[in-house]
Design an enzyme around this catalytic site. Sequence first.
Site, PDB file in Angstrom:
ATOM      1  N   ASP A   1       3.428 -19.684  17.750  1.00 41.00           N
ATOM      2  CA  ASP A   1       4.506 -19.050  16.997  1.00 41.00           C
ATOM      3  C   ASP A   1       5.626 -20.026  16.611  1.00 41.00           C
ATOM      4  O   ASP A   1       6.220 -19.909  15.548  1.00 41.00           O
ATOM      5  CB  ASP A   1       5.084 -17.902  17.847  1.00 41.00           C
ATOM      6  CG  ASP A   1       6.099 -17.070  17.084  1.00 41.00           C
ATOM      7  OD1 ASP A   1       5.775 -16.634  15.977  1.00 41.00           O
ATOM      8  OD2 ASP A   1       7.220 -16.870  17.600  1.00 41.00           O
TER       9      ASP A   1
ATOM     10  N   GLU B   1      15.236 -19.125  22.132  1.00 39.30           N
ATOM     11  CA  GLU B   1      15.953 -17.919  21.699  1.00 39.30           C
ATOM     12  C   GLU B   1      16.327 -17.077  22.901  1.00 39.30           C
ATOM     13  O   GLU B   1      15.639 -17.135  23.937  1.00 39.30           O
ATOM     14  CB  GLU B   1      15.040 -17.090  20.801  1.00 39.30           C
ATOM     15  CG  GLU B   1      14.637 -17.800  19.534  1.00 39.30           C
ATOM     16  CD  GLU B   1      13.545 -17.056  18.813  1.00 39.30           C
ATOM     17  OE1 GLU B   1      13.833 -16.397  17.819  1.00 39.30           O
ATOM     18  OE2 GLU B   1      12.398 -17.121  19.268  1.00 39.30           O
TER      19      GLU B   1
ATOM     20  N   HIS C   1       7.165 -24.964  13.486  1.00 40.29           N
ATOM     21  CA  HIS C   1       8.571 -25.342  13.358  1.00 40.29           C
ATOM     22  C   HIS C   1       8.910 -26.624  14.141  1.00 40.29           C
ATOM     23  O   HIS C   1       9.519 -27.551  13.600  1.00 40.29           O
ATOM     24  CB  HIS C   1       9.484 -24.226  13.874  1.00 40.29           C
ATOM     25  CG  HIS C   1       9.225 -22.895  13.225  1.00 40.29           C
ATOM     26  ND1 HIS C   1       8.846 -22.756  11.924  1.00 40.29           N
ATOM     27  CD2 HIS C   1       9.307 -21.624  13.716  1.00 40.29           C
ATOM     28  CE1 HIS C   1       8.701 -21.475  11.626  1.00 40.29           C
ATOM     29  NE2 HIS C   1       8.972 -20.766  12.705  1.00 40.29           N
TER      30      HIS C   1
ATOM     31  N   LYS D   1      15.874 -25.107   6.356  1.00 41.35           N
ATOM     32  CA  LYS D   1      17.210 -25.085   6.969  1.00 41.35           C
ATOM     33  C   LYS D   1      17.959 -26.358   6.565  1.00 41.35           C
ATOM     34  O   LYS D   1      17.439 -27.465   6.691  1.00 41.35           O
ATOM     35  CB  LYS D   1      17.099 -25.004   8.499  1.00 41.35           C
ATOM     36  CG  LYS D   1      16.603 -23.637   8.993  1.00 41.35           C
ATOM     37  CD  LYS D   1      16.560 -23.594  10.504  1.00 41.35           C
ATOM     38  CE  LYS D   1      15.829 -22.342  10.999  1.00 41.35           C
ATOM     39  NZ  LYS D   1      16.617 -21.139  11.062  1.00 41.35           N
TER      40      LYS D   1
ATOM     41  N   ASP E   1       7.155 -23.069   5.871  1.00 40.55           N
ATOM     42  CA  ASP E   1       7.635 -23.159   7.249  1.00 40.55           C
ATOM     43  C   ASP E   1       9.143 -23.071   7.090  1.00 40.55           C
ATOM     44  O   ASP E   1       9.777 -24.032   6.646  1.00 40.55           O
ATOM     45  CB  ASP E   1       7.240 -24.486   7.889  1.00 40.55           C
ATOM     46  CG  ASP E   1       7.695 -24.550   9.337  1.00 40.55           C
ATOM     47  OD1 ASP E   1       8.832 -24.108   9.621  1.00 40.55           O
ATOM     48  OD2 ASP E   1       6.941 -25.029  10.197  1.00 40.55           O
ATOM     49  N   HIS E   2       9.725 -21.935   7.419  1.00 37.83           N
ATOM     50  CA  HIS E   2      11.119 -21.729   7.001  1.00 37.83           C
ATOM     51  C   HIS E   2      12.083 -22.720   7.667  1.00 37.83           C
ATOM     52  O   HIS E   2      13.173 -22.946   7.178  1.00 37.83           O
ATOM     53  CB  HIS E   2      11.558 -20.266   7.191  1.00 37.83           C
ATOM     54  CG  HIS E   2      11.902 -19.885   8.591  1.00 37.83           C
ATOM     55  ND1 HIS E   2      10.974 -19.511   9.514  1.00 37.83           N
ATOM     56  CD2 HIS E   2      13.094 -19.813   9.231  1.00 37.83           C
ATOM     57  CE1 HIS E   2      11.574 -19.231  10.655  1.00 37.83           C
ATOM     58  NE2 HIS E   2      12.860 -19.398  10.515  1.00 37.83           N
TER      59      HIS E   2
ATOM     60  N   ARG F   1       0.831  -1.209   0.000  1.00 39.82           N
ATOM     61  CA  ARG F   1       0.000   0.000   0.000  1.00 39.82           C
ATOM     62  C   ARG F   1       0.870   1.266   0.000  1.00 39.82           C
ATOM     63  O   ARG F   1       0.541   2.263  -0.634  1.00 39.82           O
ATOM     64  CB  ARG F   1      -0.862  -0.022   1.259  1.00 39.82           C
ATOM     65  CG  ARG F   1      -1.957   1.022   1.270  1.00 39.82           C
ATOM     66  CD  ARG F   1      -2.513   1.117   2.671  1.00 39.82           C
ATOM     67  NE  ARG F   1      -3.314  -0.061   2.991  1.00 39.82           N
ATOM     68  CZ  ARG F   1      -4.639  -0.025   3.150  1.00 39.82           C
ATOM     69  NH1 ARG F   1      -5.290   1.102   3.014  1.00 39.82           N
ATOM     70  NH2 ARG F   1      -5.304  -1.108   3.461  1.00 39.82           N
TER      71      ARG F   1
ATOM     72  N   LYS G   1      11.211 -17.617  24.588  1.00 42.48           N
ATOM     73  CA  LYS G   1      11.993 -16.413  24.310  1.00 42.48           C
ATOM     74  C   LYS G   1      12.653 -15.963  25.599  1.00 42.48           C
ATOM     75  O   LYS G   1      12.177 -16.256  26.689  1.00 42.48           O
ATOM     76  CB  LYS G   1      11.076 -15.316  23.775  1.00 42.48           C
ATOM     77  CG  LYS G   1      10.514 -15.652  22.399  1.00 42.48           C
ATOM     78  CD  LYS G   1      10.356 -14.418  21.537  1.00 42.48           C
ATOM     79  CE  LYS G   1       9.718 -14.746  20.200  1.00 42.48           C
ATOM     80  NZ  LYS G   1      10.691 -14.977  19.137  1.00 42.48           N
TER      81      LYS G   1
ATOM     82  N   LYS H   1       3.790 -18.144   7.189  1.00 35.93           N
ATOM     83  CA  LYS H   1       3.157 -18.484   8.450  1.00 35.93           C
ATOM     84  C   LYS H   1       2.752 -17.202   9.162  1.00 35.93           C
ATOM     85  O   LYS H   1       3.323 -16.166   8.825  1.00 35.93           O
ATOM     86  CB  LYS H   1       4.085 -19.345   9.305  1.00 35.93           C
ATOM     87  CG  LYS H   1       5.258 -18.578   9.932  1.00 35.93           C
ATOM     88  CD  LYS H   1       5.897 -19.335  11.053  1.00 35.93           C
ATOM     89  CE  LYS H   1       5.249 -19.059  12.374  1.00 35.93           C
ATOM     90  NZ  LYS H   1       5.986 -18.101  13.214  1.00 35.93           N
TER      91      LYS H   1
END
Length: 509
Positions: free
Chosen positions: A242, A223, A247, A189, A184-185, A47, A347, A155
């Site tokens: 998440d 993480e 994953h 990998k 799904d990244h 946009r 996290k 995702k």
Amino acid sequence: MKKPEDQTLVIFGASGDLTNRKLIPSVYDLYIQNLLPEKFAILGVSRTKLSDENFREKIESGIKTFANYKNSDVNTLQKFLSMLYYFSINTEDYSEYPKLNSRINELNKDLGISGNCIYYLSTPPSLYPVIPQALGSAGMSRNSKNTWRKLIVEKPFGYDLESAKELNKKLLEYFDENQIYRIDHYLGKETVQNVFVTRFANGIFEPLWNRNYVHHVEITGVENIGVENRGGYYDSSGALRDMLQNHLLQITSLIAMEPPSSFDPDSIRNETIKVFQSLRPLKDEDVIKNVIRGQYLSSIIKGEKVPGYREEKGVNSSSKTETYVALKLFIDNWRWGGVPFYIRSGKRLPTRVTEVVIHFKPTPHYLFARKSLQDGCNQLVIRIQPDEGILLKFGMKLPGSGFNVQNVNMDFHYSDLMDTYLPSAYERLLYDCMIGDSTLYQRGDAVEAAWTFVNPILEAWKNNPEFPVYGYPAGTWGPENADNIIEEKQFTWRYPCKNLVNDGLYCEL
Ligand code: BG6
């Protein structure tokens, strides 16, 4: 590797972070390796009003910061940037799509591209059903006799089982299943794909890969960062949606699947979905006993005060959203009957690490003096990131009198493969979509099956607001209660470090 056919990549959400940090830098890395089609263009759609030139400038800085080949020469970069174009529309307004169609056709004509097109949805998820419908209504979604159209969906795919089903239904009104690439990244990998090779190219592991020899499996994806500037999104998502629903369950399916009959997309995906279908459904009482959620609290890390989750920007100050989740699951089939799988994600933990640990059963009778039951239990650690590699732990006699046994490490690190280039996940996945290989993308039925497992947890949390959310100080390994879900008291979670072999220490990055 073969070169893909001529095509245009249309990215919706082109002014967003993902495009700038991951998508276009990955396409650039493909360009450097000569893996892009001969005739190719990227059309960014968003946009925000930008000229082609403004868009190129923005992307240039993204490439210089995030691409693997960020240090390539200026001319190469400029040549790549000249393949980038931008078009601004209100993506919610269906009447604007014919204009977009004309722009794509014009580009195709100018550049001699036959009309093949990938649409990449990198927008807020609320637009995932809207854009495909608009494309469909404008006659832009179907394959024609000589050209194809594909749709990549980022995702999160759905918010729960019902919304995932609705989204699948909506997409299938305008695209066929074989045109849809649900990303799904983690599947992109390199080290996740290496699970296939570890299991199916080595005679020594596969015979042991079952309930007879495996005591339990531990999967960690944690993480050290907090929610950063994504508080608004994260507060309506949480660690379960998440990271775990997608994953970590994907990794679980690769660890647990049966060998496919061949290496084509459907044979592999037929096997992974069977794992999801065999996950033992969780009842309310299982959720209470076997699922732990937590939220990080303010703390001091390396002398610096870090905010608690509820103090983060965009987060409700009385939020109950989990930033940590740990659970025990069972896969009710012949291979895994009775073997617990422990999975955790969070996290603001001490380090960033994703790994799988196969804990083998102890020897039937232990001849030597031992400190705990864990002596004599070999472990195979598959390290997804960082310090990617594989570690086998086994007992060895300490030199000297008597028989003192010590666990030692046999380790392989990807970094030891000198000059080997580790492609990024998006690079691999984008290339696969360009050549029409959907092996590493999720099929609609698999996404729904994964949600079917996760849904009872979401329901239990929603219906019992008293279900505890345990606080844990930022920078620690999450709520202590997570230890309680491990069946045998002699076993604990592994405390991995940044460095694959440097485990057992309570480490920080
Ligand atoms: C994303 C999540 O899918 O994966 C993020 O939305 C998370 O919250 C990220 O940080 C982790 O990905 P990676 O590749 O850095 O492990």
